[in-house]
Design a protein around this motif. Structure first.
Motif, mmCIF file in Angstrom:
data_model
loop_
_atom_site.group_PDB
_atom_site.id
_atom_site.type_symbol
_atom_site.label_atom_id
_atom_site.label_comp_id
_atom_site.label_asym_id
_atom_site.label_seq_id
_atom_site.Cartn_x
_atom_site.Cartn_y
_atom_site.Cartn_z
ATOM 1 N N ALA A 1 -23.800 -0.059 8.565
ATOM 2 C CA ALA A 1 -24.924 -0.900 8.140
ATOM 3 C C ALA A 1 -24.585 -2.386 8.202
ATOM 4 O O ALA A 1 -25.478 -3.221 8.368
ATOM 5 C CB ALA A 1 -25.341 -0.527 6.718
ATOM 6 N N LEU A 2 -23.309 -2.725 8.081
ATOM 7 C CA LEU A 2 -22.927 -4.135 8.071
ATOM 8 C C LEU A 2 -22.894 -4.695 9.492
ATOM 9 O O LEU A 2 -22.178 -4.166 10.344
ATOM 10 C CB LEU A 2 -21.540 -4.296 7.433
ATOM 11 C CG LEU A 2 -21.449 -4.068 5.925
ATOM 12 C CD1 LEU A 2 -19.990 -4.127 5.484
ATOM 13 C CD2 LEU A 2 -22.269 -5.097 5.168
ATOM 14 N N PRO A 3 -23.619 -5.751 9.774
ATOM 15 C CA PRO A 3 -23.553 -6.368 11.108
ATOM 16 C C PRO A 3 -22.182 -7.000 11.325
ATOM 17 O O PRO A 3 -21.538 -7.457 10.377
ATOM 18 C CB PRO A 3 -24.668 -7.415 11.076
ATOM 19 C CG PRO A 3 -24.938 -7.672 9.638
ATOM 20 C CD PRO A 3 -24.592 -6.426 8.901
ATOM 21 N N SER A 4 -21.754 -7.043 12.575
ATOM 22 C CA SER A 4 -20.404 -7.518 12.892
ATOM 23 C C SER A 4 -20.189 -8.967 12.494
ATOM 24 O O SER A 4 -19.092 -9.341 12.057
ATOM 25 C CB SER A 4 -20.118 -7.329 14.385
ATOM 26 O OG SER A 4 -21.076 -8.012 15.174
ATOM 27 N N TYR A 5 -21.221 -9.817 12.610
ATOM 28 C CA TYR A 5 -21.034 -11.228 12.256
ATOM 29 C C TYR A 5 -20.846 -11.396 10.759
ATOM 30 O O TYR A 5 -20.108 -12.295 10.314
ATOM 31 C CB TYR A 5 -22.203 -12.076 12.759
ATOM 32 C CG TYR A 5 -23.538 -11.781 12.127
ATOM 33 C CD1 TYR A 5 -23.918 -12.379 10.932
ATOM 34 C CD2 TYR A 5 -24.437 -10.907 12.732
ATOM 35 C CE1 TYR A 5 -25.151 -12.113 10.352
ATOM 36 C CE2 TYR A 5 -25.670 -10.635 12.166
ATOM 37 C CZ TYR A 5 -26.021 -11.234 10.980
ATOM 38 O OH TYR A 5 -27.231 -10.953 10.413
ATOM 39 N N LEU A 6 -21.485 -10.517 9.949
ATOM 40 C CA LEU A 6 -21.300 -10.584 8.504
ATOM 41 C C LEU A 6 -19.889 -10.130 8.136
ATOM 42 O O LEU A 6 -19.232 -10.721 7.271
ATOM 43 C CB LEU A 6 -22.341 -9.710 7.803
ATOM 44 C CG LEU A 6 -22.445 -9.840 6.284
ATOM 45 C CD1 LEU A 6 -22.802 -11.274 5.918
ATOM 46 C CD2 LEU A 6 -23.493 -8.874 5.736
ATOM 47 N N THR A 7 -19.422 -9.076 8.818
ATOM 48 C CA THR A 7 -18.051 -8.616 8.617
ATOM 49 C C THR A 7 -17.063 -9.714 9.001
ATOM 50 O O THR A 7 -16.067 -9.951 8.309
ATOM 51 C CB THR A 7 -17.777 -7.358 9.466
ATOM 52 O OG1 THR A 7 -18.754 -6.361 9.164
ATOM 53 C CG2 THR A 7 -16.391 -6.804 9.182
ATOM 54 N N ALA A 8 -17.334 -10.400 10.123
ATOM 55 C CA ALA A 8 -16.456 -11.480 10.568
ATOM 56 C C ALA A 8 -16.420 -12.615 9.548
ATOM 57 O O ALA A 8 -15.349 -13.164 9.252
ATOM 58 C CB ALA A 8 -16.927 -11.998 11.924
ATOM 59 N N THR B 1 -21.337 -9.634 21.916
ATOM 60 C CA THR B 1 -20.407 -10.325 21.022
ATOM 61 C C THR B 1 -20.845 -11.759 20.736
ATOM 62 O O THR B 1 -20.036 -12.590 20.348
ATOM 63 C CB THR B 1 -18.987 -10.336 21.636
ATOM 64 O OG1 THR B 1 -19.059 -10.975 22.925
ATOM 65 C CG2 THR B 1 -18.452 -8.927 21.815
ATOM 66 N N VAL B 2 -22.125 -12.041 20.924
ATOM 67 C CA VAL B 2 -22.630 -13.419 20.836
ATOM 68 C C VAL B 2 -22.322 -14.055 19.486
ATOM 69 O O VAL B 2 -21.718 -15.138 19.416
ATOM 70 C CB VAL B 2 -24.153 -13.448 21.094
ATOM 71 C CG1 VAL B 2 -24.688 -14.863 20.900
ATOM 72 C CG2 VAL B 2 -24.465 -12.946 22.488
ATOM 73 N N PHE B 3 -22.708 -13.394 18.396
ATOM 74 C CA PHE B 3 -22.586 -14.006 17.072
ATOM 75 C C PHE B 3 -21.127 -14.127 16.635
ATOM 76 O O PHE B 3 -20.725 -15.137 16.062
ATOM 77 C CB PHE B 3 -23.384 -13.205 16.046
ATOM 78 C CG PHE B 3 -24.859 -13.194 16.313
ATOM 79 C CD1 PHE B 3 -25.600 -14.353 16.196
ATOM 80 C CD2 PHE B 3 -25.503 -12.028 16.689
ATOM 81 C CE1 PHE B 3 -26.961 -14.364 16.452
ATOM 82 C CE2 PHE B 3 -26.866 -12.021 16.959
ATOM 83 C CZ PHE B 3 -27.593 -13.189 16.831
#
Length: 325
Positions: free
Chosen positions: A152-159, A257-259
């Protein structure tokens, strides 16, 4: 129809799909308000309220960035170059051609994607098998809850969270850039968690299905060591369909991988795509969009071919379709 005919048919479909993507992308860019010439005009002060020389400056900008050429002609000029891998110069990066930018930036994005998928597989396979062997237990439910949360967590939020934790708080890792191996850790971790969650659920489902197969239950009924039966028979056959998921995931990461690249200041193709979108750099936007589409389509074709080689059960006499399980 043999293998060559099947590949030929898919190649024709691929070309037609790329043409459709190019038309759709070009149309959407034309419908969007403003263009690169307009942005340059505003940034240079050449507006309708400018002083002497404004009109000549506007004309020069429109001529330089193709705004004075009919739309249909702009499209044909671009596609004529695209056929021979020549997208022309970027508007934003005026000293560089689009194909050179793609050639230099894509390996960065591809490296992140490959490492992220490998890490995702290393996480997902044991987690999925572990959950399948404990179906409907508290352990299974807890594992799947954590997996769902990771998905559920978007990759940019994880980053962003990882930057705060490992860079700002613990001072263990750099917060961005692309200068050494240590710069790969945060983006690979951030990009791998979502795919790991998808793959873990898929491994669990596939493993449960395989454990119900007659050859597995028969091997267990004959008194074969449970560990040996699971690893040699159930696990091996459960992982074959994983190719159909891991392949598209890899392609999606290469083009998605844009964000994360923008957040971590990584000079991959995603970062260039984001900058092109912000500045309405038509050649770079069109070039990267077509390249992204090509990567997705070729990857899907390769996955289909590999899946057919790994699992004879899906082959047909004609070689052109899958029967399923």
């Amino acid at each position: 129809m043999g293998l060559a005919g099947y590949i030929g048919k898919r190649a024709v479909r691929l070309v037609l799909s790329l043409i459709a993507v190019s038309i759709l992308t070009f149309t959407l860019l034309q419908l969007a308000p403003g263009n690169f010439a307009d942005l340059q005009r505003v940034n240079s002060g050449a507006t309708n309220f400018g002083g002497v020389g404004t009109e000549s400056m506007v004309g020069e900008l429109e001529s330089r960035y193709g705004a004075d050429v009919p739309v249909w002609k702009q499209y044909l000029i671009f596609m004529k170059g695209a056929v021979v891998w020549d997208f022309g110069p970027s508007y934003k990066y005026a000293s560089r051609n689009v194909q050179d930018i793609i050639s230099e930036a894509f390996p960065v994005s591809a490296t992140l994607a490959v490492l992220a998928v490998l890490l995702a597989l290393l996480i997902a396979v044991p987690v999925g098998v572990f959950a399948a062997l404990r179906q409907n237990s508290k352990t299974d439910h807890t594992t799947m809850f954590v997996v769902t949360l990771g998905h559920a967590l978007p990759s940019y939020l994880t980053a962003a969270f990882m930057i705060l934790l490992f860079s700002a708080t613990l001072k263990l890792l750099p917060s961005g850039g692309w200068n050494g191996p240590e710069d790969m850790i945060l983006p690979v971790l951030a990009l791998s968690l979502g795919p790991a969650a998808v793959l873990a659920r898929y491994v669990r489902s596939s493993m449960l299905e395989t454990l119900r197969e007659e050859y597995v239950t028969a091997a267990l009924a004959k008194g074969g060591p449970r560990r040996t039966v699971i690893i040699r028979h159930a696990l091996r056959n459960s992982l074959i369909p994983l190719v159909t998921v891991a392949g598209p995931l890899l392609a999606a990461l290469m083009t998605g991988t844009v964000f994360v690249e923008a957040l971590l200041r990584i000079p991959g193709l995603g970062l260039y795509f984001a900058n092109a979108a912000a500045s309405r750099d038509m050649p770079l936007l069109m070039g990267t969009a077509l390249f992204f589409a090509l990567i997705l389509m070729v990857t899907n074709l390769v996955v289909d071919l590999i899946y057919g080689l790994l699992d004879p059960r899906i082959r047909t006499v004609g070689g052109g379709s899958h029967d399923g399980h």
